[in-house]
Design a protein around this motif. Structure first.
Motif, short mmCIF file in Angstrom:
data_model
loop_
_atom_site.label_atom_id
_atom_site.label_comp_id
_atom_site.label_asym_id
_atom_site.label_seq_id
_atom_site.Cartn_x
_atom_site.Cartn_y
_atom_site.Cartn_z
N PHE A 295 -16.56 19.49 27.86
CA PHE A 295 -17.38 18.97 26.76
C PHE A 295 -17.86 20.04 25.77
O PHE A 295 -18.58 19.71 24.83
N MET A 296 -17.43 21.28 25.95
CA MET A 296 -17.86 22.33 25.02
C MET A 296 -17.11 22.24 23.69
O MET A 296 -17.46 22.92 22.73
N ASN A 297 -16.08 21.40 23.63
CA ASN A 297 -15.31 21.26 22.40
C ASN A 297 -15.96 20.31 21.40
O ASN A 297 -15.59 20.30 20.22
N LEU A 298 -16.92 19.52 21.84
CA LEU A 298 -17.44 18.45 21.00
C LEU A 298 -18.17 18.96 19.76
O LEU A 298 -17.87 18.57 18.63
N ILE A 299 -19.15 19.86 19.97
CA ILE A 299 -19.96 20.32 18.84
C ILE A 299 -19.14 21.17 17.86
O ILE A 299 -19.19 20.94 16.64
N PRO A 300 -18.37 22.18 18.33
CA PRO A 300 -17.57 22.95 17.38
C PRO A 300 -16.55 22.10 16.62
O PRO A 300 -16.34 22.31 15.42
N SER A 301 -15.93 21.14 17.30
CA SER A 301 -14.95 20.28 16.63
C SER A 301 -15.63 19.41 15.57
O SER A 301 -15.08 19.21 14.48
N ALA A 302 -16.81 18.87 15.91
CA ALA A 302 -17.54 18.07 14.93
C ALA A 302 -17.92 18.91 13.72
O ALA A 302 -17.79 18.46 12.57
N GLY A 303 -18.38 20.14 13.97
CA GLY A 303 -18.73 21.02 12.86
C GLY A 303 -17.54 21.33 11.98
O GLY A 303 -17.64 21.32 10.74
N LEU A 304 -16.39 21.57 12.59
CA LEU A 304 -15.18 21.89 11.82
C LEU A 304 -14.72 20.68 11.01
O LEU A 304 -14.28 20.83 9.86
N ALA A 305 -14.85 19.49 11.57
CA ALA A 305 -14.49 18.28 10.83
C ALA A 305 -15.39 18.10 9.62
O ALA A 305 -14.92 17.74 8.52
N VAL A 306 -16.68 18.37 9.77
CA VAL A 306 -17.62 18.25 8.64
C VAL A 306 -17.30 19.28 7.57
O VAL A 306 -17.34 18.98 6.37
N ILE A 307 -16.96 20.50 7.99
CA ILE A 307 -16.58 21.54 7.02
C ILE A 307 -15.38 21.08 6.20
O ILE A 307 -15.38 21.19 4.96
N CYS A 308 -14.37 20.56 6.88
CA CYS A 308 -13.16 20.13 6.18
C CYS A 308 -13.43 18.95 5.26
O CYS A 308 -12.89 18.89 4.14
#
Length: 227
Positions: A162-175
């Motif tokens: 579950f450590m991928n959830l927050i960084p992935s969400a942040g990267l999606a928002v950046i894009c």
């Protein structure tokens, strides 16, 4: 509201929120592919839909896919895809995957539903998002965005559940912010990604601490059992 008013509102959203037509085109392609008798989707197929130079869009899609649960190794492969696209973006080269990774199957129906939901989300976001602080979304900022994508992709590779959830969400928002030319959204995504990075690093540190502690306990127990 008349049909003409709906058309006017839709055209306004498309002008106001550039990401809308981008997502709509990909959703239409996925719907067409899903309707085929031999419906299937691979990483190479998805890249072909996105376009070999649409790095930000590809990173956004793979970061969203990384939010989904999958079999062992799935999230690592999504992170690896983000890393590869980030490197291509930093080097200003067209995206490409090796033959093995390009043939990797993706859940077509899940991706179609995900992007259909994304299309609804971006229309909602259009109400509060607008082109602003474009210095964070222009060509000069792209190497910086690429480096952030590479770093967050590496964080996503951490073998911690579950450590991928927050960084992935942040990267999606950046894009999404880059595609919508919204610098404030880019900053919000960077903040989310930074939070996810800190959480992942703390989790990894705690795992090492616990591992060493358990090692000491086992060592003392073995020594205590000796003659």
């Amino acid at each position: 509201m008349t049909d003409e008013s709906h058309d006017h509102e839709d055209n306004h959203d498309r002008d106001h929120d550039p990401i809308i037509p981008i997502v709509d085109v990909i959703v239409a392609q996925l719907r067409e592919r899903a309707g085929r008798p031999d419906a299937a989707l691979t990483c190479a197929d998805l890249l072909a839909m996105v376009g070999e130079r649409s790095h930000v869009l590809a990173i956004m899609l793979f970061s969203l896919l990384n939010l989904l649960p999958g079999p062992p190794g799935y999230n690592f492969l999504m992170a690896l895809a983000m890393f590869a696209v980030g490197i291509s973006m930093l080097l200003r080269r067209p995206m490409s995957f090796g033959s093995w990774f390009g043939r990797m199957p993706l859940p077509l129906k899940v991706i179609k539903k995900l992007l259909e939901a994304l299309a609804m989300i971006v229309r909602w976001v259009a109400r509060i998002s607008e082109p602003r602080w474009r210095g964070l979304t222009g060509p000069a900022a792209m190497p910086f965005i690429a480096v952030i994508a590479i770093v967050l992709a590496l964080v996503n590779m951490a073998p911690v559940p579950f450590m991928n959830l927050i960084p992935s969400a942040g990267l999606a928002v950046i894009c999404m912010g880059v595609l919508n030319q919204d610098g404030i959204a880019v900053l919000a995504g960077i903040a989310i990604g930074a939070l996810g990075t800190v959480v992942a690093l703390v989790a990894i540190w705690l795992i090492f601490v616990l591992a060493f502690a358990l090692g000491d306990i086992v060592e003392h127990a073995v020594e205590g059992d000796g003659p």
